[in-house]
Scaffold this motif. Sequence first.
Motif, short mmCIF file in Angstrom:
data_model
loop_
_atom_site.label_atom_id
_atom_site.label_comp_id
_atom_site.label_asym_id
_atom_site.label_seq_id
_atom_site.Cartn_x
_atom_site.Cartn_y
_atom_site.Cartn_z
N GLU A 1 41.75 25.62 30.46
CA GLU A 1 42.33 25.37 31.78
C GLU A 1 41.71 26.25 32.86
O GLU A 1 41.99 26.08 34.04
N ARG B 1 40.38 21.68 30.08
CA ARG B 1 41.68 21.02 30.20
C ARG B 1 41.83 20.52 31.64
O ARG B 1 41.66 21.28 32.58
N LEU C 1 42.41 17.13 27.06
CA LEU C 1 41.39 18.08 26.63
C LEU C 1 40.08 17.32 26.57
O LEU C 1 39.95 16.36 25.81
#
Lengths: 364, 274
Positions: free
Chosen positions: A292, A337, A323
């Motif tokens: 992320e 992500r 993902l």
Amino acid sequence: MNRPLSAEGFEAQASSRAQNSALLNIRSVAKTFGKHAVLHNISLDVAEGEFLTILGESGSGKTTLLRIIAGFEHATSGEVWMGGERLDLLPPYKRRVNTVFQNYALFPHLSVEENVAYGPRVAKTPAGEIRTRVDEALAKVRMQQYAKYLPSTISGGQQQRVALARALVNRPRLLLLDEPLSALDANLRRQMQIELKTLQREVGITFIFVTHDQEEAMVMSDRIALLHAGELEQVAAPAEIYSRPATAYAAQFIGHTNLLEGEVQAGVARCQDLSWQVKLPDGPVSFSLRPECIRLAHAVSAQNAVYFRARVVDYAFHGASELVRVEASHGHTMTVRTSSHGKLRGEAELEFDPADAVPVRRPK
Amino acid sequence: MGLLVNAITYNRAPKLLAAYAALVFAFLYLPIVVLIVYSFNGHGVGGFPPRDLTLDWYRQLFTDDAIWASVVNSLVVAIASVCIALALGIPAGLALDRANFPGKGIFRRLVLLPLVLPGIITGLSLLLLFREADVRLSLVTVILGHGTALISIATTEVFAGLQKLDRAHEEASLDLGATYWQTFWRVTLPNLKLSIIGAALLIFTLSMDEIAVSFFLIGRDNTLPLEIWGRLRRGITPEINAISTLIFVFSLLAIIVWYRLRMRAEAVDNELLV
């Protein structure tokens, strides 16, 4: 910005916080079965009222550590102290420690009520007091209406509650829970995670919870002690262990991560084509970069961001997020992500903030 | 696989199979049926077909003091043997399951040896021992013989029960503050109850009809099987049929009780597995 490179740094921080009111001290505990070393030199302090999770895969030694605290195994070396007293020399029945066993281990020949009354009864508690305490304990886990049932006639979730009541009725200073939720199905497990956490706050007893499920550990714990091959990888709060993993293993075991390997030379880290400035000594280095933390590059990005071009190879839907596996121009395969609405496809320009690349210890 | 083969054979030759089964059952049970029927035969052990059914032999049996004295002797021997075998066999079973000691493998074989040893060897060796030690033969020597020969039954039953027992239960008990001794009485023993009752019933039955060991060690007081055997030498009497019938009925009851206990134990196991 000076980040400690080693796990010891985090452990020192964590234990200094725990030391103020440490209930349990595990000091250099090692355990070998024959020639097989299961635990190496484990030191860990657990604070009064803390919810600590020992997290590890099967074979990591987590159950052995729990059994040493409970008194079913003897440490080969090292000591365990509780409240200023040596604990590891006492037989299990003299420790103010109770256990919720993996398969609950309710006595099959005794009713729910008699199971819960077992501890107070062998402690020769007066009959009237036993009754009130048993009622209280059963009420706490909402099992009063099953008092007369035999364990074999109630469901797994209910047995789990009875096992909890049977342990708590003794008012232990420390409660050990050995993968108590692993036998339950996913929905009930999530519900019990929250219930257990609430219950722990309510009774204020120190919990040591053993699990192999990192998500469970993250949801429930004040701190996580990550055990790997008989050694502590890291002891820290869930958020800290996630955002600042101390080792490559910790980074990979808890959540998803990208491991970047490279070298530091004169304050510059180089991982293949990527490079950025660091305050680390020269030498080989590994970084953990959470998926992320990688984002689409925008025109107005942070000025020190690290850029790279990448091509989407594969993607997996995870509800709120996706993902996406990408192959970067420098040859690395990385996981990113993105929000499910983001729809990262084809080729893209990506970037990350170097502060999010956390240096981690490699296995020796 | 076995089931499939059975099904095929059964479909092909159901009549043949039924006849074969009937033959086997006749071979097994006809002698017993004859014995029972003739215990009601008005003309004693002779004559076919049995006629004039009567309870006379039972009446005669109930006034026969020698038979009843031997029944009492047998009961005394059986109960005492159960006590000896359990008192020594339960600890042996525990040791085999729990303890690790040098020579454990040899110990296990030695404990089980009397089970496979012919009674004649057990009886003879004990007789020689008692002779050497100058012990007069009596019911006590018979009890010692039965007790030692049947320890292995108690050991194997208890050992099997312990193997099924979840050690976590005992750990839970220790964890809840019970000492090792309290744990044994409150958790281990109650869960072995069915194994122990089963062993006791089996030992009791085996002791009741034991002949070989008793034959060598008997003193002046006969046990029931030896009393019957003694009378047979003077010829078969319908009274013997009557007492044999009673023994058969009691054995049957014991087997039913034992079987139901087993079923219950298994039902408990199954529930625990769910």
